[in-house]
Design a protein around this motif. Structure first.
Motif, PDB file in Angstrom:
ATOM      1  N   GLN A 209       0.829  -1.206   0.000  1.00  0.00           N
ATOM      2  CA  GLN A 209       0.000   0.000   0.000  1.00  0.00           C
ATOM      3  C   GLN A 209       0.865   1.258   0.000  1.00  0.00           C
ATOM      4  OE1 GLN A 209      -2.314  -0.899   3.514  1.00  0.00           O
ATOM      5  NE2 GLN A 209      -4.109  -1.459   2.314  1.00  0.00           N
ATOM      6  N   ASP A 210       1.893   1.246   0.826  1.00  0.00           N
ATOM      7  CA  ASP A 210       2.796   2.394   0.874  1.00  0.00           C
ATOM      8  C   ASP A 210       3.527   2.578  -0.461  1.00  0.00           C
ATOM      9  OD1 ASP A 210       2.083   2.913   3.477  1.00  0.00           O
ATOM     10  OD2 ASP A 210       3.799   1.854   4.348  1.00  0.00           O
TER      11      ASP A 210
ATOM     12  N   THR B  79       1.335   3.851  -3.557  1.00  0.00           N
ATOM     13  CA  THR B  79       0.735   5.190  -3.422  1.00  0.00           C
ATOM     14  C   THR B  79       1.758   6.278  -3.088  1.00  0.00           C
ATOM     15  OG1 THR B  79       0.241   4.822  -1.067  1.00  0.00           O
ATOM     16  CG2 THR B  79      -1.477   4.244  -2.671  1.00  0.00           C
ATOM     17  N   ARG B  80       3.025   5.933  -3.057  1.00  0.00           N
ATOM     18  CA  ARG B  80       4.030   6.878  -2.564  1.00  0.00           C
ATOM     19  C   ARG B  80       4.161   8.112  -3.453  1.00  0.00           C
ATOM     20  NH1 ARG B  80       9.624   3.445  -3.697  1.00  0.00           N
ATOM     21  NH2 ARG B  80       9.413   3.336  -5.993  1.00  0.00           N
TER      22      ARG B  80
ATOM     23  N   ILE C  77       1.560   9.380  -5.271  1.00  0.00           N
ATOM     24  CA  ILE C  77       0.240   9.937  -5.554  1.00  0.00           C
ATOM     25  C   ILE C  77      -0.054  11.039  -4.539  1.00  0.00           C
ATOM     26  CG2 ILE C  77      -2.236   9.445  -5.751  1.00  0.00           C
ATOM     27  CD1 ILE C  77      -1.530   6.555  -6.385  1.00  0.00           C
ATOM     28  N   SER C  78      -0.176  12.248  -5.002  1.00  0.00           N
ATOM     29  CA  SER C  78      -0.433  13.371  -4.096  1.00  0.00           C
ATOM     30  C   SER C  78      -1.924  13.685  -3.955  1.00  0.00           C
ATOM     31  CB  SER C  78       0.312  14.623  -4.592  1.00  0.00           C
ATOM     32  OG  SER C  78      -0.095  14.952  -5.906  1.00  0.00           O
TER      33      SER C  78
ATOM     34  N   GLU D  84      -7.335  10.144  -5.658  1.00  0.00           N
ATOM     35  CA  GLU D  84      -6.636   9.133  -6.446  1.00  0.00           C
ATOM     36  C   GLU D  84      -5.950   8.110  -5.531  1.00  0.00           C
ATOM     37  OE1 GLU D  84      -4.031  11.145  -9.105  1.00  0.00           O
ATOM     38  OE2 GLU D  84      -5.663  12.129 -10.207  1.00  0.00           O
ATOM     39  N   ARG D  85      -5.434   8.590  -4.419  1.00  0.00           N
ATOM     40  CA  ARG D  85      -4.796   7.671  -3.474  1.00  0.00           C
ATOM     41  C   ARG D  85      -5.816   6.701  -2.889  1.00  0.00           C
ATOM     42  NH1 ARG D  85      -3.696   7.323   1.970  1.00  0.00           N
ATOM     43  NH2 ARG D  85      -1.672   6.390   2.493  1.00  0.00           N
TER      44      ARG D  85
END
Length: 469
Positions: free
Chosen positions: A150-151, A154-155, A157-158, A162-163
């Motif tokens: 998960q980390d 999505t790292r 994605i701001s 969207e995250r």
């Protein structure tokens, strides 16, 4: 084209058979993708076809529904673990990988078992080169747990929506529409809880048709918190093991659907010899409850369905109420052909179904924003017809299994602007006279919006309308 992504090519069967639950899950996933099958229909049929035990049926159900719900997230993991675009992976191989990743990240399956069973499935179902590919991708996946993945994915994605879209495996347009609906109630902070609730197996709830069920019947359940005719099963398994379910007087039905029907039948005072209509009755769940309610109150009940095959499903659903008339016709025309006829009308309008993603997980991958535009036009036409068919002073329930604002308040407010003789009744007051305990409802509208995370139901929308002339 690489070996592992070449078209499907079955290999001779190996000595070790595929475990039945995994084979059932795989075949359902393929049917969903290749034939546009509905998992809630295809899975029970496959379980019956393969004669699965109760334990294997439970495993097949978790594999199927869990994989479909989290498909978007798993595809992101697979793309990273394989260093390939998902579109370049053969569908057979991709579904084997999705099943494997689900077992590795979200089930209590030992790593070696998840990998070995997936490789075995590939040996039976895919090309020779796919076997090594499946083994390599799943072994790379197994080096990290769910939280790590998960980390990782999505790292970069701001954007918050969207995250959440990636983490909770919902298309981003659905995330945004759900956020807007919650914010309209002043509860935007509940978005993540709602997305999480969409990915949890819903409890099995049953409805006891009024007038048919005694309190000492053998169904093992406990009363639902809100519906006076509902119960939750205490144990899992097939509900048809109970005689009353097989007889059709107890049915599987979400508590939200029960409340939608009961708000119309019990939330407003009735008089003798009323005429009731279910305008879009297929497949017949709410129609059966309303028909039983009508019989209890001495009303005449008619069910309409535009599609002949679905009309047959309605007739079957109403087998225990043989006097009910089922007609086949376009609901948009009923207002013209039967004006000012019905005291109560249920318009359970065709919708995107975004309120039932727990039960129909593949729906999130099939719907698009264009569907909303197409459906709102149909919903408005059906609502116009229902208004014309309603007697002055009668009650019309507009219901959708979607919380999308365009399908709910948008359609209702459009009708109120267009038809000056139509007014909105207080559905919240009506439902409060029906439920066994108080509902936590937010916002300042008169309509009712139920939620999976808040009420444990599908996200049903209920509005009540009447007209003066």
């Amino acid at each position: 084209m690489t070996e592992e992504t070449r078209p499907r090519k079955k290999q001779p069967r190996r000595s070790r058979p595929i475990t039945p639950a995994r084979l059932v899950a795989f075949e359902v996933l393929m049917a969903v993708d290749e034939d546009d099958a509905y998992a809630n229909l295809a899975l029970p049929a496959k379980i019956k076809e393969f004669g699965l035990t109760s334990n294997d049926a439970g495993l097949a159900t978790e594999l199927t529904y869990g994989t479909l719900r989290m498909q978007g997230f798993y595809d992101t993991v697979i793309a990273n673990a394989s260093a390939r675009d998902i579109e370049t992976i053969d569908l057979v191989v991709l579904n084997i990988l999705r099943l494997g990743v689900h077992q590795l990240l979200n089930m209590r399956v030992a790593t070696h078992a998840a990998v070995d069973e997936s490789v075995n499935l590939a040996e039976h179902m895919a090309s020779l080169g796919a076997v090594g590919f499946v083994n390599a991708v799943l072994r790379r996946t197994s080096r990290h747990d769910l939280e790590d993945w998960q980390d990782f994915v999505t790292r970069d994605i701001s954007n918050a929506e969207e995250r959440l879209s990636v983490l909770y495996s919902h298309p981003v347009w659905i995330v945004r529409s759900l956020k807007q609906s919650l914010e309209a109630e002043g509860r935007g902070e509940e978005l993540e809880a709602l997305l999480a609730a969409d990915n949890v197996n819903p409890r099995v709830t049953l409805v006891e048709l009024p007038g048919f069920v005694d309190t000492n019947d053998e169904v093992e359940g406990e009363p639902t918190p809100y519906s006076p005719v509902g119960m939750s099963l205490n144990t899992g398994g097939d509900p048809t093991r109970f005689a009353r379910v097989r007889e059709g007087v107890v049915r599987v039905q979400d508590e939200g659907s029960q409340l939608a029907a009961l708000t119309l039948s019990r939330g407003v005072d009735s008089s003798e010899h009323e005429q009731w209509l279910d305008m879009c009755a297929g497949p017949g769940g709410k129609a059966a409850l309303l028909a039983a309610e009508a019989e209890e109150s001495g009303a005449i009940f008619i069910a309409n369905e535009v599609i002949p095959a679905r009309a047959e499903l309605v007739r079957h659903a109403l087998d225990v109420l043989p006097g009910v008339e089922v007609i086949t016709g376009d609901g948009r025309e009923i207002g013209e052909t039967m004006p000012n006829t019905f005291d109560r009308i249920l318009l359970d309008a065709p919708c995107t179904g975004l309120g039932a993603l727990r039960r129909r997980p593949e729906a999130r991958w099939r719907k698009s924003p264009k569907d909303v535009g197409d459906l709102t036009g149909l919903q408005a036409e059906l609502l116009r017809s229902a208004i014309l068919a309603l007697k002055p002073g009668g009650t019309l329930a507009y219901v959708t299994c979607s919380p999308h604002l365009a399908e709910t308040r948008g359609v209702v407010e459009g009708a109120l602007r267009k038809y000056p003789t139509v007014t909105e009744l207080d559905a919240r007051q009506a439902i409060s006279g029906v439920t066994m305990s108080a509902l936590d409802l937010a916002g300042d509208s008169k309509s009712v919006q139920l939620w999976p995370h808040r009420h444990g139901t599908d996200a049903m929308f209920i509005a009540l309308l009447t007209k003066s002339e």
